[in-house]
Design a protein around this motif. Structure first.
Motif, PDB file in Angstrom:
ATOM      1  N   GLU A  38       6.636   2.168  -0.512  1.00 31.97           N
ATOM      2  CA  GLU A  38       5.759   3.336  -1.155  1.00 31.97           C
ATOM      3  C   GLU A  38       4.420   2.756  -1.536  1.00 31.97           C
ATOM      4  O   GLU A  38       3.381   3.335  -1.862  1.00 31.97           O
ATOM      5  N   LEU A  39       4.460   1.420  -1.917  1.00 28.23           N
ATOM      6  CA  LEU A  39       3.201   0.555  -2.225  1.00 28.23           C
ATOM      7  C   LEU A  39       2.173   0.565  -0.889  1.00 28.23           C
ATOM      8  O   LEU A  39       1.055   0.385  -1.189  1.00 28.23           O
ATOM      9  N   GLY A  40       2.705   0.750   0.200  1.00 32.90           N
ATOM     10  CA  GLY A  40       1.966   0.945   1.399  1.00 32.90           C
ATOM     11  C   GLY A  40       1.363   2.222   1.794  1.00 32.90           C
ATOM     12  O   GLY A  40       0.795   2.158   2.843  1.00 32.90           O
ATOM     13  N   VAL A  41       1.591   3.246   0.995  1.00 34.51           N
ATOM     14  CA  VAL A  41       1.039   4.570   1.459  1.00 34.51           C
ATOM     15  C   VAL A  41      -0.536   4.437   1.177  1.00 34.51           C
ATOM     16  O   VAL A  41      -0.846   3.955   0.062  1.00 34.51           O
ATOM     17  N   LYS A  42      -1.191   5.420   1.466  1.00 28.79           N
ATOM     18  CA  LYS A  42      -2.559   5.571   1.231  1.00 28.79           C
ATOM     19  C   LYS A  42      -2.761   5.813   0.013  1.00 28.79           C
ATOM     20  O   LYS A  42      -2.208   6.633  -1.014  1.00 28.79           O
ATOM     21  N   GLY A  43      -3.821   5.038  -0.690  1.00 22.04           N
ATOM     22  CA  GLY A  43      -4.232   5.121  -2.139  1.00 22.04           C
ATOM     23  C   GLY A  43      -3.351   4.006  -2.949  1.00 22.04           C
ATOM     24  O   GLY A  43      -3.774   3.712  -4.214  1.00 22.04           O
ATOM     25  N   LYS A  44      -2.281   3.273  -2.344  1.00 19.76           N
ATOM     26  CA  LYS A  44      -1.555   2.546  -3.194  1.00 19.76           C
ATOM     27  C   LYS A  44      -2.061   1.129  -2.973  1.00 19.76           C
ATOM     28  O   LYS A  44      -2.942   0.728  -1.850  1.00 19.76           O
ATOM     29  N   SER A  45      -1.617  -0.027  -3.681  1.00 22.95           N
ATOM     30  CA  SER A  45      -2.060  -1.563  -3.640  1.00 22.95           C
ATOM     31  C   SER A  45      -1.981  -2.173  -2.298  1.00 22.95           C
ATOM     32  O   SER A  45      -2.703  -3.138  -2.058  1.00 22.95           O
ATOM     33  N   LEU A  46      -0.962  -1.849  -1.718  1.00 20.41           N
ATOM     34  CA  LEU A  46      -0.618  -2.479  -0.307  1.00 20.41           C
ATOM     35  C   LEU A  46      -1.216  -1.744   0.721  1.00 20.41           C
ATOM     36  O   LEU A  46      -0.637  -2.126   1.991  1.00 20.41           O
ATOM     37  N   TYR A  47      -1.955  -0.595   0.639  1.00 19.04           N
ATOM     38  CA  TYR A  47      -2.429   0.327   1.864  1.00 19.04           C
ATOM     39  C   TYR A  47      -3.109  -0.595   2.793  1.00 19.04           C
ATOM     40  O   TYR A  47      -4.010  -1.174   2.274  1.00 19.04           O
ATOM     41  N   GLY A  48      -2.739  -0.388   4.145  1.00 16.76           N
ATOM     42  CA  GLY A  48      -3.506  -1.408   5.199  1.00 16.76           C
ATOM     43  C   GLY A  48      -3.026  -2.731   5.475  1.00 16.76           C
ATOM     44  O   GLY A  48      -3.475  -3.498   6.155  1.00 16.76           O
ATOM     45  N   ILE A  49      -2.009  -3.281   4.464  1.00 20.09           N
ATOM     46  CA  ILE A  49      -1.427  -4.564   4.447  1.00 20.09           C
ATOM     47  C   ILE A  49      -0.299  -4.511   5.181  1.00 20.09           C
ATOM     48  O   ILE A  49       0.083  -5.504   6.048  1.00 20.09           O
ATOM     49  N   ILE A  50       0.669  -3.524   4.680  1.00 19.37           N
ATOM     50  CA  ILE A  50       2.156  -3.665   5.129  1.00 19.37           C
ATOM     51  C   ILE A  50       2.240  -2.209   6.026  1.00 19.37           C
ATOM     52  O   ILE A  50       1.603  -1.413   5.903  1.00 19.37           O
TER      53      ILE A  50
END
Length: 333
Positions: free
Chosen positions: A321-333
């Motif tokens: 859930e941290l990887g969805v757009k707007g979260k802290s890991l978006y674009g990393i995982i």
């Protein structure tokens, strides 16, 4: 990266007089977010490294160990617990009886060579018996072995020795045993592929499942201690099992028989050869242990084993859930 020759980067020599290999580049993921690697059931991050090490070092093996053609440190079995090998058998080509001779010399060389010395189960066969055998075809390899192996002769134990640090099947840190299974010669038996309809099992054991031709997994009671295990296993005198030269006592035979990798993982990571290998009609003759019937490996989880590393679905969901757009890991995982 783990492999048959080691896990070192930089200048590395197979022997003191072997030309040094210089590493010019080391590749890694840009801006990696993890600073550590989790070691658990394969495949893990180091699986691809192990495959690369096999590819790089494969051509070197025949030059380093005379008579050795190929090795396969089986990733699905945890690498070090199971090493398959193919060697030459040329000592007595004039003899009418073909039996393991040179491949035993090769096996001793393997167990004294670099990180291959960490192998716990070393299974070696003669190339001359089947020149086209693919060492990476695990089912074909085991079928070849079980059709030829003589359990009264072909088991060679190393007791009270060292094993890999991450192998928790032994009696203590880096303490355990090894076994060499060397099979050579003509085919000596047909392997069962189906369970006999009138098969009967000792009390407490149930749900027999065919894992591979000649390999039968049987669910047993929870492991308590060595004394109880030996008492239970001594009841296995059933000659209906003759078409299954290898019997696995398991916590869950359905799981073991479900996939090849399940069989490899449970069998070779959860057994210490000197303690967990038994046999139907076993004997000791001049310090040599063997059995006249099926070989039995107790692959049940023991009280001293490290608990299994199991992913937590709830934690995985939170990280995703941290990887969805707007979260802290978006674009990393």
């Amino acid at each position: 990266p783990e492999g048959p020759f080691g896990d070192h980067l930089g200048y590395y020599s197979l022997k003191h007089d072997f030309p040094l290999m210089k590493v010019h580049k080391v590749y890694h993921r840009k801006d990696a977010i993890w600073t550590f690697t989790v070691v658990g059931r394969p495949p893990q991050e180091d699986t691809s490294f192990g495959a690369l090490i096999h590819e790089i070092t494969g051509p070197v093996i025949p030059n380093e160990i005379p008579g050795l053609h190929e090795v396969n440190a089986v990733d699905a079995a945890g690498v070090h617990p199971l090493l398959l090998a193919i060697g030459s058998e040329r000592y007595t080509p004039f003899s009418s009886e073909k039996k393991p001779q040179e491949i035993l010399t090769i096996a001793n060389h393997i167990l004294g060579f670099g990180q291959m010395s960490l192998a716990k189960y070393l299974i070696i066969i003669a190339k001359e018996d089947n020149p086209n055998l693919d060492i990476h075809n695990i089912e074909e390899f085991f079928t070849h072995v079980l059709e030829r192996v003589d359990w009264t002769r072909d088991l060679h134990f190393h007791t009270k020795t060292t094993i890999d640090t991450l192998d928790y099947s032994g009696t203590g840190l880096n303490s355990g045993s090894k076994v060499v299974i060397a099979a050579a010669g003509e085919k000596r038996r047909e392997l069962n592929r189906e369970i006999p309809g009138d098969l009967s099992l000792p009390d407490g054991f149930s749900n027999p499942k065919v894992v591979l031709p000649g390999i039968l997994a049987i669910s047993g009671p929870k492991y308590i201690d060595e004394r109880t295990a030996k008492k239970d296993i001594d009841t296995f005198t059933n000659h209906q099992l003759e078409g299954f030269p290898l019997i696995l006592l398991t916590d869950d035979s359905d799981f073991v028989a479900k996939t090849l990798n399940n069989f490899l993982w449970t069998t070779f990571t959860r057994s210490n050869p000197s303690h967990d290998i038994h046999g139907v009609d076993s004997f000791v003759e001049n310090k040599h242990w063997g059995c006249r019937g099926s070989l039995i490996i107790d692959t049940r989880i023991k009280p001293h084993h490290s608990p299994p590393l199991i992913k937590d679905p709830a934690i995985e969901k939170r990280v995703d859930e941290l990887g969805v757009k707007g979260k802290s890991l978006y674009g990393i995982i």
